[in-house]
Design a protein around this motif. Sequence first.
Motif, PDB file in Angstrom:
ATOM      1  N   GLY A  74       0.844  -1.189   0.000  1.00  0.00           N
ATOM      2  CA  GLY A  74       0.000   0.000   0.000  1.00  0.00           C
ATOM      3  C   GLY A  74       0.869   1.224   0.000  1.00  0.00           C
ATOM      4  N   ASP A  75       0.515   2.235   0.785  1.00  0.00           N
ATOM      5  CA  ASP A  75       1.369   3.404   0.948  1.00  0.00           C
ATOM      6  C   ASP A  75       1.123   3.997   2.319  1.00  0.00           C
ATOM      7  OD1 ASP A  75      -0.818   5.318   0.851  1.00  0.00           O
ATOM      8  OD2 ASP A  75      -0.907   4.903  -1.284  1.00  0.00           O
ATOM      9  N   LYS A  76       1.906   5.016   2.674  1.00  0.00           N
ATOM     10  CA  LYS A  76       1.854   5.577   4.022  1.00  0.00           C
ATOM     11  C   LYS A  76       0.610   6.427   4.260  1.00  0.00           C
ATOM     12  CE  LYS A  76       6.812   5.528   4.898  1.00  0.00           C
ATOM     13  NZ  LYS A  76       7.998   6.306   5.289  1.00  0.00           N
ATOM     14  N   LEU A  77      -0.082   6.803   3.222  1.00  0.00           N
ATOM     15  CA  LEU A  77      -1.227   7.688   3.370  1.00  0.00           C
ATOM     16  C   LEU A  77      -2.553   6.945   3.333  1.00  0.00           C
ATOM     17  CD1 LEU A  77      -0.082  10.657   1.112  1.00  0.00           C
ATOM     18  CD2 LEU A  77       0.159  10.408   3.593  1.00  0.00           C
ATOM     19  N   LYS A  78      -2.583   5.793   2.671  1.00  0.00           N
ATOM     20  CA  LYS A  78      -3.809   5.031   2.543  1.00  0.00           C
ATOM     21  C   LYS A  78      -3.710   3.747   3.346  1.00  0.00           C
ATOM     22  CE  LYS A  78      -4.533   6.747  -2.167  1.00  0.00           C
ATOM     23  NZ  LYS A  78      -4.673   6.386  -3.580  1.00  0.00           N
ATOM     24  N   LYS A  79      -4.873   3.173   3.667  1.00  0.00           N
ATOM     25  CA  LYS A  79      -4.888   1.894   4.374  1.00  0.00           C
ATOM     26  C   LYS A  79      -4.225   0.836   3.516  1.00  0.00           C
ATOM     27  CE  LYS A  79      -7.907  -1.385   6.699  1.00  0.00           C
ATOM     28  NZ  LYS A  79      -9.290  -1.735   7.078  1.00  0.00           N
ATOM     29  N   SER A  80      -3.290   0.092   4.108  1.00  0.00           N
ATOM     30  CA  SER A  80      -2.519  -0.874   3.340  1.00  0.00           C
ATOM     31  C   SER A  80      -2.994  -2.287   3.601  1.00  0.00           C
ATOM     32  CB  SER A  80      -1.033  -0.744   3.682  1.00  0.00           C
ATOM     33  OG  SER A  80      -0.834  -0.915   5.067  1.00  0.00           O
ATOM     34  N   ASP A  81      -2.629  -3.188   2.702  1.00  0.00           N
ATOM     35  CA  ASP A  81      -2.986  -4.591   2.804  1.00  0.00           C
ATOM     36  C   ASP A  81      -1.851  -5.362   3.462  1.00  0.00           C
ATOM     37  OD1 ASP A  81      -5.370  -4.076   1.402  1.00  0.00           O
ATOM     38  OD2 ASP A  81      -4.359  -4.335  -0.528  1.00  0.00           O
ATOM     39  N   PHE A  82      -2.212  -6.220   4.390  1.00  0.00           N
ATOM     40  CA  PHE A  82      -1.221  -7.061   5.046  1.00  0.00           C
ATOM     41  C   PHE A  82      -0.668  -8.075   4.054  1.00  0.00           C
ATOM     42  CE2 PHE A  82      -0.367 -11.149   7.079  1.00  0.00           C
ATOM     43  CZ  PHE A  82       0.581 -10.808   8.020  1.00  0.00           C
ATOM     44  N   TYR A  83       0.671  -8.272   4.100  1.00  0.00           N
ATOM     45  CA  TYR A  83       1.291  -9.252   3.218  1.00  0.00           C
ATOM     46  C   TYR A  83       1.925 -10.396   4.015  1.00  0.00           C
ATOM     47  CZ  TYR A  83       3.570 -11.188  -0.860  1.00  0.00           C
ATOM     48  OH  TYR A  83       3.950 -12.041  -1.864  1.00  0.00           O
ATOM     49  N   GLY A  84       2.637 -10.100   5.085  1.00  0.00           N
ATOM     50  CA  GLY A  84       3.278 -11.144   5.882  1.00  0.00           C
ATOM     51  C   GLY A  84       3.979 -10.552   7.082  1.00  0.00           C
ATOM     52  N   GLN A  85       4.334 -11.406   8.053  1.00  0.00           N
ATOM     53  CA  GLN A  85       4.992 -10.942   9.271  1.00  0.00           C
ATOM     54  C   GLN A  85       5.924 -12.022   9.790  1.00  0.00           C
ATOM     55  OE1 GLN A  85       4.394 -12.392  12.474  1.00  0.00           O
ATOM     56  NE2 GLN A  85       2.806 -13.821  11.852  1.00  0.00           N
ATOM     57  N   ILE A  86       6.912 -11.597  10.554  1.00  0.00           N
ATOM     58  CA  ILE A  86       7.814 -12.521  11.241  1.00  0.00           C
ATOM     59  C   ILE A  86       8.356 -11.830  12.483  1.00  0.00           C
ATOM     60  CG2 ILE A  86       9.860 -11.828   9.941  1.00  0.00           C
ATOM     61  CD1 ILE A  86       9.083 -15.397  11.138  1.00  0.00           C
ATOM     62  N   GLY A  87       8.393 -12.581  13.579  1.00  0.00           N
ATOM     63  CA  GLY A  87       8.941 -12.047  14.820  1.00  0.00           C
ATOM     64  C   GLY A  87      10.124 -12.886  15.286  1.00  0.00           C
ATOM     65  N   LEU A  88      11.100 -12.231  15.909  1.00  0.00           N
ATOM     66  CA  LEU A  88      12.316 -12.901  16.355  1.00  0.00           C
ATOM     67  C   LEU A  88      12.692 -12.407  17.744  1.00  0.00           C
ATOM     68  CD1 LEU A  88      14.316 -12.310  13.064  1.00  0.00           C
ATOM     69  CD2 LEU A  88      13.337 -14.503  13.759  1.00  0.00           C
ATOM     70  N   PRO A  89      12.902 -13.310  18.713  1.00  0.00           N
ATOM     71  CA  PRO A  89      13.413 -12.875  20.012  1.00  0.00           C
ATOM     72  C   PRO A  89      14.798 -12.242  19.844  1.00  0.00           C
ATOM     73  CG  PRO A  89      12.624 -15.162  20.104  1.00  0.00           C
ATOM     74  CD  PRO A  89      12.671 -14.769  18.663  1.00  0.00           C
ATOM     75  N   ILE A  90      15.021 -11.132  20.495  1.00  0.00           N
ATOM     76  CA  ILE A  90      16.282 -10.409  20.324  1.00  0.00           C
ATOM     77  C   ILE A  90      17.485 -11.285  20.669  1.00  0.00           C
ATOM     78  CG2 ILE A  90      17.668  -8.480  21.183  1.00  0.00           C
ATOM     79  CD1 ILE A  90      15.426  -7.711  19.244  1.00  0.00           C
ATOM     80  N   ASN A  91      17.371 -12.079  21.722  1.00  0.00           N
ATOM     81  CA  ASN A  91      18.505 -12.909  22.136  1.00  0.00           C
ATOM     82  C   ASN A  91      18.822 -14.020  21.145  1.00  0.00           C
ATOM     83  OD1 ASN A  91      19.073 -11.449  24.409  1.00  0.00           O
ATOM     84  ND2 ASN A  91      17.970 -12.778  25.817  1.00  0.00           N
ATOM     85  N   ASN A  92      17.963 -14.237  20.153  1.00  0.00           N
ATOM     86  CA  ASN A  92      18.207 -15.261  19.134  1.00  0.00           C
ATOM     87  C   ASN A  92      18.796 -14.679  17.851  1.00  0.00           C
ATOM     88  OD1 ASN A  92      17.122 -17.046  20.923  1.00  0.00           O
ATOM     89  ND2 ASN A  92      15.483 -17.774  19.600  1.00  0.00           N
TER      90      ASN A  92
END
Length: 215
Positions: free
Chosen positions: A178-196
């Motif tokens: 999407g863009d910063k001004l309009k509502k965007s579509d989710f594409y994907g996510q990933i989370g990582l513990p900092i200690n890893n």
Amino acid sequence: PAASASLAEAKLEEFASNRRMIIEQAQRHVLRVYPSPMRVDSSNFDAALGWMNGVQIVAMNWQTPGPSLWAYQAFFSDNGQCGYVKKPDWLIDGNPPDFETLEPSQVLRVRIMSARGLGHRTFKDHIVNVELWGIPQDTRVEKTFAAKTDDGCTWDQEFIFPLCCPELAVLLLVLHAGDKLKKSDFYGQIGLPINNIGLGKFEIRLRRRDGRRTT
């Protein structure tokens, strides 16, 4: 433990004003905290509120995916995803730091290089939310600039996060089309513990909204 107790989110926030008391309680008893019943939309709260105060069990609304739940899932991806992560030593010893005066002990540098396999979405820009979840002093959200895509796109953009409590911190990357001004579509996510997270360059496969791996 001789006893256990369940606390609503609001009650934990009230008790958290006396952190030493609640941490001492968690040393002797099992504490569980759950989302406020006022969350009629089944939204979630920041689980770090419980973890930083020694709470052993933080319940979440699993039916509502979003950044809070993704950070929670990422935190427990540590230790072989067995569902158990050891508390920091200062919670076990009952000698918590004063978070108000805590100075950064580490600096995390994250460079978002590029993405590929996004499909031919030339009509959309792609933005990565670079989020740090943890104690209030560490929590921050940054964004890349918008990059056009022809199956892949490039940012090569660096972000710097001073960390006061890396033991309870999670890096969350969320890709939007999407863009910063309009509502965007989710594409994907990933989370990582900092200690890893180690030094080097990594290729990371994103997960779906519900936490499942993309194909």
